[in-house]
Design an enzyme around this catalytic site. Sequence first.
Site, short mmCIF file in Angstrom:
data_model
loop_
_atom_site.label_atom_id
_atom_site.label_comp_id
_atom_site.label_asym_id
_atom_site.label_seq_id
_atom_site.Cartn_x
_atom_site.Cartn_y
_atom_site.Cartn_z
N TYR A 22 45.84 -21.38 -91.62
CA TYR A 22 45.29 -20.73 -90.33
C TYR A 22 44.62 -22.03 -89.63
O TYR A 22 43.90 -22.66 -90.15
CB TYR A 22 44.23 -19.76 -90.60
CG TYR A 22 44.94 -18.36 -90.91
CD1 TYR A 22 45.71 -17.81 -89.77
CD2 TYR A 22 44.62 -17.72 -92.03
CE1 TYR A 22 46.33 -16.55 -89.98
CE2 TYR A 22 45.21 -16.39 -92.27
CZ TYR A 22 45.99 -15.79 -91.11
OH TYR A 22 46.70 -14.69 -91.47
N LYS A 33 22.86 -4.36 -112.59
CA LYS A 33 23.20 -4.10 -111.26
C LYS A 33 24.45 -4.61 -110.47
O LYS A 33 25.13 -5.46 -111.18
CB LYS A 33 21.83 -4.29 -110.52
CG LYS A 33 21.75 -6.01 -110.27
CD LYS A 33 20.32 -6.19 -109.81
CE LYS A 33 20.06 -7.79 -109.80
NZ LYS A 33 18.87 -8.13 -109.37
C1 LIG Z 1 18.39 -9.17 -110.36
C2 LIG Z 1 16.90 -8.97 -110.97
C3 LIG Z 1 16.80 -9.54 -112.19
C4 LIG Z 1 17.77 -10.61 -113.06
O1 LIG Z 1 17.76 -11.47 -112.57
P1 LIG Z 1 18.62 -12.70 -113.20
O2 LIG Z 1 18.17 -14.14 -112.30
O3 LIG Z 1 20.20 -12.71 -112.85
O4 LIG Z 1 18.21 -13.04 -114.51
C5 LIG Z 1 15.68 -9.54 -112.94
N1 LIG Z 1 14.69 -8.74 -112.08
C6 LIG Z 1 14.76 -8.20 -110.80
C7 LIG Z 1 13.62 -7.84 -110.16
C8 LIG Z 1 15.98 -8.45 -110.11
O5 LIG Z 1 16.36 -8.14 -108.96
#
Ligand SMILES: *Cc1c(COP(=O)(O)O)cnc(C)c1O
Length: 388
Positions: free
Chosen positions: A278, A57
């Site tokens: 800044y 993702k």
């Molecule tokens: C993002 C996510 C993962 C992966 O999690 P990590 O901590 O990066 O291993 C797995 N399951 C779900 C539902 C997620 O949202």
Amino acid sequence: MSVIFADTRTPESVDTSDNQLALAAGGILTIDLGALRANYKHVADAITPTRTAAVVKADAYGLGADKVAPQFYAAGCRDFFVAHLGEALNLHPHIGKDATIYILNGLQPQTEQLCAGHNIVPVLNSLEQLSNWAALANSQNRKLPALLQLDTGMSRLGLSEQELQTLVADLSLLDGVDVKFIISHLAAGDNVQSPQNKAQLERMQAALKLLPHHAVAFSNSGGTFMERSYHYDLARPGIALYGGAPQENLPNPMRPVVSLQARVIQCRTVPAKTLVGYGGSYETQAETRVATIAVGYADGWLRHLSNKGCAYYGDVRLPIIGRVSMDSITLDVSALPEGTLKLGSLVELIGPHQTLEQVAQDAGTIAYEVLTSLGNRYHRIYINDILA
Ligand SMILES: *Cc1c(COP(=O)(O)O)cnc(C)c1O
């Protein structure tokens, strides 16, 4: 109305090779695809016979899903998780047809056909989503695959306890749906000490007893490093594959995937009591050599790192002084002999001297946020590409 100009500014004699683009960029982001594959295999081997998916993702945690997913596929992965249907559609052409893509966030109403038409498998997070998916299946006189998520204690996504009871009382709600896995998600998987893990596992075990038998997917990265009872049939690691630490407060067993170097764009020496950046949030105590580098918060070097954190040149630590700007950062480079850094020199932001986890800690955040914030201005180099 927009006007499109013909590109008459690039005569053919101009060198636009990778080398030129690397020289021009404010930073060079190197992504080690060999380390990615090794990390996948490390997790997959450790938890066999549990199958290991890859969570890709958010553009594979910012590293480029089109580049990264094929490497996981080459390493044997056949299950890919994204958050949105749009991400799934983009990913589709980059992995083999025998792989499955799952959508963690579930489906928006009226997108079921688009999803089913591309053989993408949604996670159903509510009875409403289940009903929408079943309706499409029944209208097409076929079974449609899906994952069914149960909320075991995170209160984010998945069927509530009450929805589960409704479902258990009427299993015909599942008619038309081929439940490939029942899933849930750990809220504290990165902390083995947390009692929340056991509580969630026990809720999952109790829920599964109420439902017909299905395969189960339960663990994120953290969960894969916990005892076997957390692994079930399919694991969903993300951050560990990208080199992040699966467990906080424990040594990180994963291979680093990302390294980042930034270009020096100017150097100067200023006297004591000079304001830097800044808002003049930093005032020099003594004569100070300042180098400005061409990476800023628009490149994911979070503004929270103002007057915090550092870069490295060789073994020498170069503290960030002043505020992080959108496109640049100022470093105190007084520890280096004069003239060491010049226009075009590279300093290390992530690499052997400074891990991703250290940067995240300095920024008051987690490696996930650092990675997904990196943005698209760096010159990206993908190394150890098994498919090249
Ligand atoms: C993002 C996510 C993962 C992966 O999690 P990590 O901590 O990066 O291993 C797995 N399951 C779900 C539902 C997620 O949202």
